[in-house]
Design an enzyme around this catalytic site. Structure first.
Site, PDB file in Angstrom:
ATOM      1  N   GLN A   1       1.729   0.483  -7.026  1.00 55.89           N
ATOM      2  CA  GLN A   1       0.623  -0.408  -6.676  1.00 55.89           C
ATOM      3  C   GLN A   1       1.186  -1.751  -6.184  1.00 55.89           C
ATOM      4  O   GLN A   1       2.258  -1.771  -5.622  1.00 55.89           O
ATOM      5  CB  GLN A   1      -0.354  -0.603  -7.850  1.00 55.89           C
ATOM      6  CG  GLN A   1      -1.236   0.580  -8.129  1.00 55.89           C
ATOM      7  CD  GLN A   1      -0.579   1.619  -9.030  1.00 55.89           C
ATOM      8  OE1 GLN A   1      -0.043   1.280 -10.075  1.00 55.89           O
ATOM      9  NE2 GLN A   1      -0.626   2.853  -8.639  1.00 55.89           N
TER      10      GLN A   1
ATOM     11  N   GLY B   1      -0.911  -2.814  -2.098  1.00 52.04           N
ATOM     12  CA  GLY B   1      -0.321  -1.468  -2.164  1.00 52.04           C
ATOM     13  C   GLY B   1       0.011  -0.917  -0.794  1.00 52.04           C
ATOM     14  O   GLY B   1      -0.381  -1.475   0.243  1.00 52.04           O
TER      15      GLY B   1
ATOM     16  N   HIS C   1       3.843   7.565  -2.239  1.00 53.19           N
ATOM     17  CA  HIS C   1       4.902   6.996  -1.403  1.00 53.19           C
ATOM     18  C   HIS C   1       5.381   8.048  -0.411  1.00 53.19           C
ATOM     19  O   HIS C   1       5.683   9.174  -0.806  1.00 53.19           O
ATOM     20  CB  HIS C   1       6.075   6.547  -2.271  1.00 53.19           C
ATOM     21  CG  HIS C   1       5.645   5.737  -3.463  1.00 53.19           C
ATOM     22  ND1 HIS C   1       5.011   4.526  -3.336  1.00 53.19           N
ATOM     23  CD2 HIS C   1       5.727   5.981  -4.784  1.00 53.19           C
ATOM     24  CE1 HIS C   1       4.726   4.057  -4.538  1.00 53.19           C
ATOM     25  NE2 HIS C   1       5.139   4.929  -5.441  1.00 53.19           N
TER      26      HIS C   1
ATOM     27  N   THR D   1      -8.811   5.857  -7.188  1.00 56.01           N
ATOM     28  CA  THR D   1      -8.261   7.091  -6.620  1.00 56.01           C
ATOM     29  C   THR D   1      -8.850   8.318  -7.307  1.00 56.01           C
ATOM     30  O   THR D   1      -8.554   9.447  -6.923  1.00 56.01           O
ATOM     31  CB  THR D   1      -6.727   7.113  -6.790  1.00 56.01           C
ATOM     32  OG1 THR D   1      -6.431   7.003  -8.182  1.00 56.01           O
ATOM     33  CG2 THR D   1      -6.064   5.969  -6.040  1.00 56.01           C
TER      34      THR D   1
HETATM   35  P1  GDP Z   1       4.194   2.617  -0.706  1.00 59.47           P
HETATM   36  O1  GDP Z   1       3.071   3.152  -1.508  1.00 59.47           O
HETATM   37  O2  GDP Z   1       4.328   1.130  -0.809  1.00 59.47           O
HETATM   38  O3  GDP Z   1       5.495   3.313  -0.967  1.00 59.47           O
HETATM   39  O4  GDP Z   1       3.841   2.894   0.825  1.00 59.47           O
HETATM   40  P2  GDP Z   1       3.198   4.232   1.441  1.00 59.47           P
HETATM   41  O5  GDP Z   1       4.271   5.264   1.518  1.00 59.47           O
HETATM   42  O6  GDP Z   1       1.931   4.579   0.762  1.00 59.47           O
HETATM   43  O7  GDP Z   1       2.794   3.717   2.883  1.00 59.47           O
HETATM   44  C1  GDP Z   1       3.724   3.257   3.791  1.00 59.47           C
HETATM   45  C2  GDP Z   1       3.691   4.154   5.058  1.00 59.47           C
HETATM   46  O8  GDP Z   1       4.322   3.502   6.127  1.00 59.47           O
HETATM   47  C3  GDP Z   1       4.440   5.460   4.868  1.00 59.47           C
HETATM   48  O9  GDP Z   1       3.774   6.443   5.607  1.00 59.47           O
HETATM   49  C4  GDP Z   1       5.814   5.178   5.473  1.00 59.47           C
HETATM   50  O10 GDP Z   1       6.446   6.332   5.988  1.00 59.47           O
HETATM   51  C5  GDP Z   1       5.454   4.238   6.585  1.00 59.47           C
HETATM   52  N1  GDP Z   1       6.475   3.220   6.870  1.00 59.47           N
HETATM   53  C6  GDP Z   1       7.252   2.539   5.993  1.00 59.47           C
HETATM   54  N2  GDP Z   1       7.975   1.595   6.629  1.00 59.47           N
HETATM   55  C7  GDP Z   1       7.636   1.675   7.937  1.00 59.47           C
HETATM   56  C8  GDP Z   1       8.004   0.929   9.104  1.00 59.47           C
HETATM   57  O11 GDP Z   1       8.798  -0.009   9.057  1.00 59.47           O
HETATM   58  N3  GDP Z   1       7.394   1.276  10.268  1.00 59.47           N
HETATM   59  C9  GDP Z   1       6.503   2.302  10.361  1.00 59.47           C
HETATM   60  N4  GDP Z   1       5.955   2.554  11.531  1.00 59.47           N
HETATM   61  N5  GDP Z   1       6.136   3.023   9.290  1.00 59.47           N
HETATM   62  C10 GDP Z   1       6.685   2.701   8.096  1.00 59.47           C
HETATM   63  P1  IMO Z   2       0.914   2.659  -4.127  1.00 54.70           P
HETATM   64  O1  IMO Z   2       1.938   2.692  -5.236  1.00 54.70           O
HETATM   65  C1  IMO Z   2      -2.998   1.427  -2.696  1.00 54.70           C
HETATM   66  C2  IMO Z   2      -6.210   1.166  -5.638  1.00 54.70           C
HETATM   67  C3  IMO Z   2      -7.349   2.143  -5.442  1.00 54.70           C
HETATM   68  C4  IMO Z   2      -8.506   1.297  -5.969  1.00 54.70           C
HETATM   69  C5  IMO Z   2      -7.874   0.553  -7.141  1.00 54.70           C
HETATM   70  C6  IMO Z   2      -8.119   1.189  -8.505  1.00 54.70           C
HETATM   71  O2  IMO Z   2       0.947   3.847  -3.235  1.00 54.70           O
HETATM   72  O3  IMO Z   2       0.974   1.361  -3.398  1.00 54.70           O
HETATM   73  P2  IMO Z   2      -7.123   3.343  -9.695  1.00 54.70           P
HETATM   74  O4  IMO Z   2      -7.152   4.791  -9.301  1.00 54.70           O
HETATM   75  O5  IMO Z   2      -5.726   2.794  -9.843  1.00 54.70           O
HETATM   76  O6  IMO Z   2      -7.984   3.035 -10.878  1.00 54.70           O
HETATM   77  O7  IMO Z   2      -7.808   2.575  -8.454  1.00 54.70           O
HETATM   78  O8  IMO Z   2      -6.474   0.526  -6.884  1.00 54.70           O
HETATM   79  N1  IMO Z   2      -4.867   1.779  -5.740  1.00 54.70           N
HETATM   80  C7  IMO Z   2      -3.983   1.758  -4.734  1.00 54.70           C
HETATM   81  N2  IMO Z   2      -4.103   1.314  -3.475  1.00 54.70           N
HETATM   82  N3  IMO Z   2      -1.832   1.945  -3.127  1.00 54.70           N
HETATM   83  C8  IMO Z   2      -1.690   2.372  -4.400  1.00 54.70           C
HETATM   84  O9  IMO Z   2      -0.502   2.772  -4.903  1.00 54.70           O
HETATM   85  C9  IMO Z   2      -2.810   2.329  -5.261  1.00 54.70           C
HETATM   86  N4  IMO Z   2      -3.035   2.696  -6.552  1.00 54.70           N
HETATM   87  C10 IMO Z   2      -4.288   2.327  -6.833  1.00 54.70           C
HETATM   88  O10 IMO Z   2      -7.500   2.480  -4.092  1.00 54.70           O
HETATM   89  O11 IMO Z   2      -8.894   0.367  -4.994  1.00 54.70           O
HETATM   90 MG    MG Z   3       1.297   4.201  -1.281  1.00 51.50          MG
END
Ligand code: GDP
Ligand code: IMO
Ligand code: MG
Length: 428
Positions: free
Chosen positions: A222, A12, A41, A128
């Site tokens: 995830q 994730g 995200h 979470t």
């Molecule tokens: P997701 O759940 O897969 O959508 O990812 P998240 O948004 O939870 O976590 C990714 C984090 O990395 C976010 O804070 C983005 O703004 C940041 N991010 C994404 N791509 C890049 C990158 O290429 N470089 C840097 N430095 N940050 C990035």
């Molecule tokens: P995105 O879409 C990272 C993890 C939780 C925990 C496990 C089970 O942002 O990548 P849950 O609440 O789903 O029963 O928790 O899964 N988890 C994630 N970790 N990114 C996520 O989503 C997650 N969604 C759940 O931290 O370990």
């Molecule tokens: Mg995320």
């Protein structure tokens, strides 16, 4: 190809949101098909930061968003999120957001159970705490409430009684406050009023759009190593996170024929407990967390950080039948003099090419590393592969060669344009 699935290939937070944002440029419809508000995200567009949990990221591009049947929907969380983005200037209407009419609901009693169950486990999963797991248990127990139940007053009362017949004794046994029928019913009625206007036959509409040639993007939440069957069980989420879930989770079977883009961070992170053989402990892990801003979007929890695990990626590439990879956050490695990649595991003196399923074996797995030279210069302004330092290109080539999947995109910053990407997401 007119359909593309974007899916996380690690644990994730790979940056799926920003990759979906890029692909949305060419999409007409963007569909969430799994997870719930356990997802988070972050997108950075023109210097403004957006945080989404349930809303499809494509909405930011002005695309129509759909939330499919495979998503677990906390009505209050969605309403709060709609208000939040509306305050930022993004107005969500039933024309721009379709909500599967039979989507399953996450209720406050599920949140309470999530927390209580965690306290009863030997080692908590580190969920979470959003109630997703218990809501899914009610779904397979055929006790869950669905959005469409809110449109039928008699059905709603009957279903609610059935649900409470299970939950009242459960709450008593766990020492939780008893769910209050009247308050819950009033809440459900209010949620129905607010959300039923968004209810739509999502699968039918996707089929119609597909027939007229619309580009449809499926947005995974995830990631595959959190899949309830194939992830690092039991440290996983409660539902399927594989790209194969796009079909049942959207209600449109032809999603199974979409191409699949796996998103991979240039290193690894994990929130919550569970095995993480290539985790970096101490100052090195802390430095990576700070540089990468690795804190949970929703919960603010610090993410565990480590080197990329290619052995695991090879596993997820097979599981997800990945057609291409997007490597994100390459810039976060800019200051590393050397970069390690995990290519297998040593467990009790034996070498393993992939992570075995045993809980003790996984916990004991020592990473086998290959070390590559770092580049120690700024990649953040690179917009073509040729702009990257030679060592960074070699690093990407090593990932491709080991995993056996081509890298189609590289991101080098959080901003929308900090991307090395081909024209046309649907030509991948
Ligand atoms: P997701 O759940 O897969 O959508 O990812 P998240 O948004 O939870 O976590 C990714 C984090 O990395 C976010 O804070 C983005 O703004 C940041 N991010 C994404 N791509 C890049 C990158 O290429 N470089 C840097 N430095 N940050 C990035
Ligand atoms: P995105 O879409 C990272 C993890 C939780 C925990 C496990 C089970 O942002 O990548 P849950 O609440 O789903 O029963 O928790 O899964 N988890 C994630 N970790 N990114 C996520 O989503 C997650 N969604 C759940 O931290 O370990
Ligand atoms: Mg995320």
């Amino acid at each position: 190809m007119s359909q593309l699935i974007v899916v996380g290939a690690q644990w994730g937070d790979e940056g799926k949101g920003r990759i979906v944002d890029w692909a949305s440029e060419d999409a007409e419809l963007v569909v969430r098909y799994n997870g719930g508000h356990n997802a988070g995200h972050t997108l950075v567009v023109d210097g403004r930061t957006w945080k989404l949990a349930l809303l499809p990221c494509g909405l930011l591009h002005g695309r129509t968003g759909a939330i499919g049947k495979g998503v677990s929907l906390d009505p209050q969380a969605l309403l709060d999120e709609i208000s939040r983005v509306s305050a930022q200037g993004l107005h969500i209407t039933p024309d721009t957001l379709w909500l599967a009419e039979d989507i399953n609901l996450v209720l406050p009693l599920h949140r309470a159970l999530d927390v209580a169950q965690e306290s009863l486990r030997g080692t908590p999963v580190g969920t979470t705490g959003r109630g997703i797991g218990p809501a899914l248990e009610d779904r397979s127990g055929r006790r869950a409430l669905r959005l469409c139940d809110l449109a039928e007053p008699d059905t709603l009362e009957e279903r609610l009684d059935g649900l409470l017949a299970w939950h009242a004794p459960l709450a008593r046994a766990l020492g939780l406050p008893a769910p209050e029928r009247a308050a819950l019913l009033a809440q459900l009625q209010a949620w129905g009023e607010a959300l039923l206007p968004f209810a739509a036959p999502v699968g039918e509409r996707l089929a119609a759009a597909h027939t007229r040639g619309a580009h449809i993007l499926y947005e995974g939440a995830q990631a595959m190593m959190l899949d309830t069957d194939h992830g690092t069980w039991p440290y996983v989420t409660g539902a399927s996170t594989l790209p194969a879930q796009a079909a049942p989770g959207s209600g449109f079977g032809a999603a199974a024929r979409a191409r699949v883009l796996g998103v991979v961070k240039a290193y690894s992170s994990r929130v919550g407990n569970g095995p993480f053989p290539s985790e970096m402990h101490g100052a090195a892990g802390d430095a990576l967390r700070e540089r990468g801003g690795e804190y949970g979007v929703n919960t603010g929890r610090p993410r565990r950080c480590g080197w990329i695990d290619l052995a695991l990626l090879r596993q997820t590439a097979r599981l997800g039948a990945l057609d291409a990879l997007a490597v994100t956050k390459l810039d976060v490695l800019d200051d590393q003099p050397e970069i390690s990649v995990c290519t297998g595991y040593r467990i009790g003196g034996r070498l393993h090419e992939s992570l075995p399923p045993g809980i003790a074996a996984q916990a004991a797995a020592e990473p086998v590393y290959e070390t590559l030279p770092g580049w120690q210069c700024d990649t953040g302004r690179s917009r073509r592969l040729e702009d990257l330092p030679m060592q960074a290109r070699k690093y990407l080539e090593r990932i491709e060669a080991f995993v056996g999947v081509p890298i189609a995109l590289v991101s080098v910053g959080a901003e929308r344009e900090a991307l090395i990407a081909p024209q046309g997401a649907f030509d991948l």
